[in-house]
Design a protein around this motif. Structure first.
Motif, mmCIF file in Angstrom:
data_model
loop_
_atom_site.group_PDB
_atom_site.id
_atom_site.type_symbol
_atom_site.label_atom_id
_atom_site.label_comp_id
_atom_site.label_asym_id
_atom_site.label_seq_id
_atom_site.Cartn_x
_atom_site.Cartn_y
_atom_site.Cartn_z
ATOM 1 N N ALA A 203 -1.187 4.759 1.780
ATOM 2 C CA ALA A 203 0.208 4.310 1.796
ATOM 3 C C ALA A 203 0.328 2.855 1.360
ATOM 4 O O ALA A 203 1.193 2.501 0.563
ATOM 5 C CB ALA A 203 0.797 4.510 3.190
ATOM 6 N N GLY A 204 -0.550 2.023 1.868
ATOM 7 C CA GLY A 204 -0.508 0.599 1.550
ATOM 8 C C GLY A 204 -0.742 0.302 0.075
ATOM 9 O O GLY A 204 -0.270 -0.697 -0.443
ATOM 10 N N TRP A 205 -1.461 1.179 -0.581
ATOM 11 C CA TRP A 205 -1.814 0.955 -1.980
ATOM 12 C C TRP A 205 -0.997 1.836 -2.927
ATOM 13 O O TRP A 205 -1.294 1.897 -4.127
ATOM 14 C CB TRP A 205 -3.300 1.216 -2.187
ATOM 15 N N ALA A 206 0.010 2.527 -2.432
ATOM 16 C CA ALA A 206 0.713 3.536 -3.240
ATOM 17 C C ALA A 206 1.287 2.986 -4.535
ATOM 18 O O ALA A 206 1.181 3.613 -5.599
ATOM 19 C CB ALA A 206 1.818 4.188 -2.407
ATOM 20 N N LYS A 207 1.894 1.795 -4.463
ATOM 21 C CA LYS A 207 2.547 1.233 -5.643
ATOM 22 C C LYS A 207 1.521 0.902 -6.739
ATOM 23 O O LYS A 207 1.723 1.207 -7.917
ATOM 24 C CB LYS A 207 3.295 -0.050 -5.228
ATOM 25 N N ILE A 208 0.424 0.301 -6.321
ATOM 26 C CA ILE A 208 -0.631 -0.044 -7.276
ATOM 27 C C ILE A 208 -1.313 1.222 -7.787
ATOM 28 O O ILE A 208 -1.657 1.320 -8.964
ATOM 29 C CB ILE A 208 -1.628 -1.029 -6.638
#
Ligand SMILES: [Zn+2]
Length: 231
Positions: A203-208
């Motif tokens: 979730a924390g890295w979803a955008k990247i």
């Protein structure tokens, strides 16, 4: 089948024309020696017949290893700034060879293949290193981005890139390398727990994650080059 074709190149030292066998495609299922040669940096090294100088051809071939799910369009390092165009072209080739537009038998093989584009010899070698270590290339790129934030000194710039060099149970080793000349600068190692931590935080890295996987060039350098693909 692995394909080589005779081609003329100029020796970078004496300038005389050399007729050499340049590779067009590598089938590593049948030619594991070619994979080994990429790993030990000897693949496509040539010796000039006139002056004896050793030089290396630029990578420009398709790499296939069905057994490992690897399909890589290995491109010259100097083409990296045009990566979007190269990605589109590579996906066109993949679609016809193993994707939606391929004959049924090839399409069946293609569903287990991950299409990738790399630029320069260190790039294609890194994908094979990642495979050898049983890692996920998207997570490795996220790890590099995390390292950029943590390292006191970051020599990243045009032509200098961070590459995974190897690793074991507890650590992964990285080095700054030159995309084209392949010269290696400083190396360092990282606790493998950091990789696992990133792998566990989708979730924390979803955008990247979305940026890294918007095309087959899965490399954090795309985040530093231009606007990327229109959202
Ligand atoms: Zn020469």
């Amino acid at each position: 089948m692995s394909l080589f074709s005779q081609m003329n190149v100029l020796c970078p030292n004496c300038g005389k024309t050399q007729n050499i066998a340049g590779v067009g495609s590598v089938n590593a299922d049948r030619r594991p020696d070619l994979r080994a040669a990429i790993m030990d940096d000897s693949f496509q090294m040539m010796i000039c017949g006139d002056c004896g100088t050793a030089f290396r051809l630029e990578p420009l071939f398709n790499y296939l290893e069905v057994d490992k799910g690897l399909w890589i369009a290995a491109m010259p390092g100097r083409e990296m700034p045009e990566y979007i165009e190269v990605e589109d072209r590579a996906m066109g080739v993949f679609e016809i060879s193993y994707g939606e537009r391929a004959p049924a038998a090839a399409k069946a093989i293609g569903k287990d293949l991950k299409p990738r584009v790399t630029f320069g010899w260190p790039g294609v070698k890194e994908k094979l290193t990642i495979d050898e270590l049983g890692l996920d290339d998207v997570i490795v790129e996220k790890l590099k981005l995390e390292l950029m934030r943590r390292l006191p000194e970051v020599p990243l710039g045009p032509g200098t890139e961070l590459r995974l060099m190897g690793g074991g149970e507890s650590a992964l080793s990285f080095a700054w390398v030159q995309t084209v000349g392949e010269a290696q600068e400083q190396g360092f190692s990282v606790d493998r727990a950091l990789y696992d931590e990133i792998a566990g935080n989708e979730a924390g890295w979803a955008k990247i994650h979305a940026r890294l996987t918007d095309g087959p060039f899965v490399d954090m350098q795309k985040l530093y080059m231009g606007e990327g693909r229109a959202a």
